[in-house]
Motif scaffolding. Structure first.
Motif, PDB file in Angstrom:
ATOM      1  N   ARG A   1       0.838  -1.199   0.000  1.00  0.00           N
ATOM      2  CA  ARG A   1       0.000   0.000   0.000  1.00  0.00           C
ATOM      3  C   ARG A   1       0.877   1.255   0.000  1.00  0.00           C
ATOM      4  O   ARG A   1       1.910   1.327   0.665  1.00  0.00           O
ATOM      5  CB  ARG A   1      -0.897  -0.019   1.238  1.00  0.00           C
ATOM      6  N   GLU A   2       0.438   2.262  -0.735  1.00  0.00           N
ATOM      7  CA  GLU A   2       1.154   3.540  -0.758  1.00  0.00           C
ATOM      8  C   GLU A   2       0.952   4.297   0.555  1.00  0.00           C
ATOM      9  O   GLU A   2      -0.152   4.274   1.106  1.00  0.00           O
ATOM     10  CB  GLU A   2       0.659   4.411  -1.919  1.00  0.00           C
ATOM     11  N   PRO A   3       1.963   4.936   1.071  1.00  0.00           N
ATOM     12  CA  PRO A   3       3.343   4.916   0.587  1.00  0.00           C
ATOM     13  C   PRO A   3       4.027   3.597   0.941  1.00  0.00           C
ATOM     14  O   PRO A   3       3.963   3.151   2.097  1.00  0.00           O
ATOM     15  CB  PRO A   3       3.995   6.085   1.329  1.00  0.00           C
ATOM     16  N   VAL A   4       4.629   2.968  -0.059  1.00  0.00           N
ATOM     17  CA  VAL A   4       5.316   1.701   0.169  1.00  0.00           C
ATOM     18  C   VAL A   4       6.469   1.930   1.136  1.00  0.00           C
ATOM     19  O   VAL A   4       7.226   2.889   1.010  1.00  0.00           O
ATOM     20  CB  VAL A   4       5.832   1.118  -1.157  1.00  0.00           C
ATOM     21  N   SER A   5       6.574   1.055   2.125  1.00  0.00           N
ATOM     22  CA  SER A   5       7.626   1.179   3.136  1.00  0.00           C
ATOM     23  C   SER A   5       8.489  -0.079   3.145  1.00  0.00           C
ATOM     24  O   SER A   5       7.981  -1.195   3.053  1.00  0.00           O
ATOM     25  CB  SER A   5       6.992   1.378   4.527  1.00  0.00           C
ATOM     26  N   GLN A   6       9.783   0.123   3.269  1.00  0.00           N
ATOM     27  CA  GLN A   6      10.713  -0.988   3.427  1.00  0.00           C
ATOM     28  C   GLN A   6      11.110  -1.174   4.890  1.00  0.00           C
ATOM     29  O   GLN A   6      11.898  -2.070   5.205  1.00  0.00           O
ATOM     30  CB  GLN A   6      11.969  -0.739   2.578  1.00  0.00           C
ATOM     31  N   ASP A   7      10.544  -0.346   5.766  1.00  0.00           N
ATOM     32  CA  ASP A   7      10.855  -0.439   7.195  1.00  0.00           C
ATOM     33  C   ASP A   7      10.244  -1.712   7.780  1.00  0.00           C
ATOM     34  O   ASP A   7       9.032  -1.950   7.651  1.00  0.00           O
ATOM     35  CB  ASP A   7      10.311   0.796   7.918  1.00  0.00           C
ATOM     36  N   GLY A   8      11.068  -2.511   8.432  1.00  0.00           N
ATOM     37  CA  GLY A   8      10.609  -3.788   8.945  1.00  0.00           C
ATOM     38  C   GLY A   8       9.519  -3.676   9.988  1.00  0.00           C
ATOM     39  O   GLY A   8       8.607  -4.512  10.039  1.00  0.00           O
ATOM     40  N   ARG A   9       9.566  -2.644  10.825  1.00  0.00           N
ATOM     41  CA  ARG A   9       8.558  -2.478  11.872  1.00  0.00           C
ATOM     42  C   ARG A   9       7.217  -2.073  11.261  1.00  0.00           C
ATOM     43  O   ARG A   9       6.155  -2.555  11.680  1.00  0.00           O
ATOM     44  CB  ARG A   9       9.029  -1.464  12.900  1.00  0.00           C
ATOM     45  N   GLU A  10       7.241  -1.194  10.273  1.00  0.00           N
ATOM     46  CA  GLU A  10       6.001  -0.802   9.596  1.00  0.00           C
ATOM     47  C   GLU A  10       5.394  -1.992   8.870  1.00  0.00           C
ATOM     48  O   GLU A  10       4.169  -2.206   8.910  1.00  0.00           O
ATOM     49  CB  GLU A  10       6.276   0.337   8.612  1.00  0.00           C
ATOM     50  N   ARG A  11       6.216  -2.806   8.230  1.00  0.00           N
ATOM     51  CA  ARG A  11       5.696  -3.956   7.499  1.00  0.00           C
ATOM     52  C   ARG A  11       5.133  -5.002   8.452  1.00  0.00           C
ATOM     53  O   ARG A  11       4.120  -5.637   8.158  1.00  0.00           O
ATOM     54  CB  ARG A  11       6.787  -4.542   6.601  1.00  0.00           C
ATOM     55  N   MET A  12       5.747  -5.170   9.615  1.00  0.00           N
ATOM     56  CA  MET A  12       5.196  -6.084  10.608  1.00  0.00           C
ATOM     57  C   MET A  12       3.835  -5.580  11.091  1.00  0.00           C
ATOM     58  O   MET A  12       2.882  -6.368  11.235  1.00  0.00           O
ATOM     59  CB  MET A  12       6.153  -6.229  11.790  1.00  0.00           C
ATOM     60  N   ALA A  13       3.725  -4.283  11.324  1.00  0.00           N
ATOM     61  CA  ALA A  13       2.450  -3.710  11.756  1.00  0.00           C
ATOM     62  C   ALA A  13       1.376  -3.910  10.691  1.00  0.00           C
ATOM     63  O   ALA A  13       0.234  -4.271  11.005  1.00  0.00           O
ATOM     64  CB  ALA A  13       2.625  -2.217  12.054  1.00  0.00           C
TER      65      ALA A  13
END
Length: 205
Positions: free
Chosen positions: A81-93
């Protein structure tokens, strides 16, 4: 008329299979598992009844594959989903929110799915489940896991347990409370992902 190429046949088979999986999700959501027949599913998918048996050994296996596909699509959409994030914590959330969201959006379907896993057929390995597993492994890897296989299995167990808790007849746990527990377990800020509402107060407050 020349025969279709192998690649064209493969694409047609893929589309037929996906129509059956989509129809299964729709019908079990609408009518429930027992009231949905394989003939109903074939009819909704616009396919011959025999095609269901060609792809799936039975209704329970079809349902698991259908739900795993839904989970994979939901998770993939959340992660990209935009904004695409490569941050591991955001992706886990986002992963946690996506799976919890399925319990809220498809309660009948997810309750039936979880009940089926606990029955004799158990957890069925299928292409849809493998795609889902890949995304969850990638999520724990980006989060920083040094043992992605073990941490993927733990995340899967925690998410399954949370879904069951949300859907438990008579004694459901609030989604916000379960999200808070999972976020605490992974050290995530409440504002990450898609918060369903204000953060609940700690127990006893």
């Amino acid at each position: 008329m020349s025969p279709r190429s192998a690649s064209v046949n493969e694409e047609l088979r893929r589309r037929s299979r996906e129509r059956l999986l989509s129809a299964t999700v729709e019908l079990v959501d609408e009518r429930g598992y027992e009231a949905t027949t394989l003939g109903d599913i074939a009819g909704r998918a616009g396919a011959a009844r025999g095609l269901v048996s060609y792809y799936f050994p039975g209704k329970r296996q079809l349902l698991q594959s259908a739900v795993h596909r839904l989970m994979h699509l939901k998770l993939a959409a959340a992660l990209e989903r935009e904004p695409v994030s490569q941050d591991g914590r955001e992706r886990m959330a986002r992963a946690i929110d996506a799976i919890l969201g399925l319990a809220r959006e498809h309660p009948r379907l997810m309750r039936t799915h979880m009940a089926g896993i606990l029955q004799a057929e158990g957890f069925i390995q299928c292409p849809e489940q493998q795609r889902l597993a890949f995304l969850l492994r990638d999520t724990v890897t980006r989060y920083g896991s040094t043992d992605p296989e073990s941490d993927y299995r733990l995340l899967r167990a925690l998410l399954m347990g949370a879904v069951v808790a949300v859907l438990m007849p008579g004694i459901p746990m609030p989604e916000t409370r379960l999200r808070a527990e999972l976020f605490q377990r992974y050290g995530l800020d409440w504002e990450l992902g898609v918060p369903p509402g204000p953060k609940p107060p700690p127990p006893g407050v």
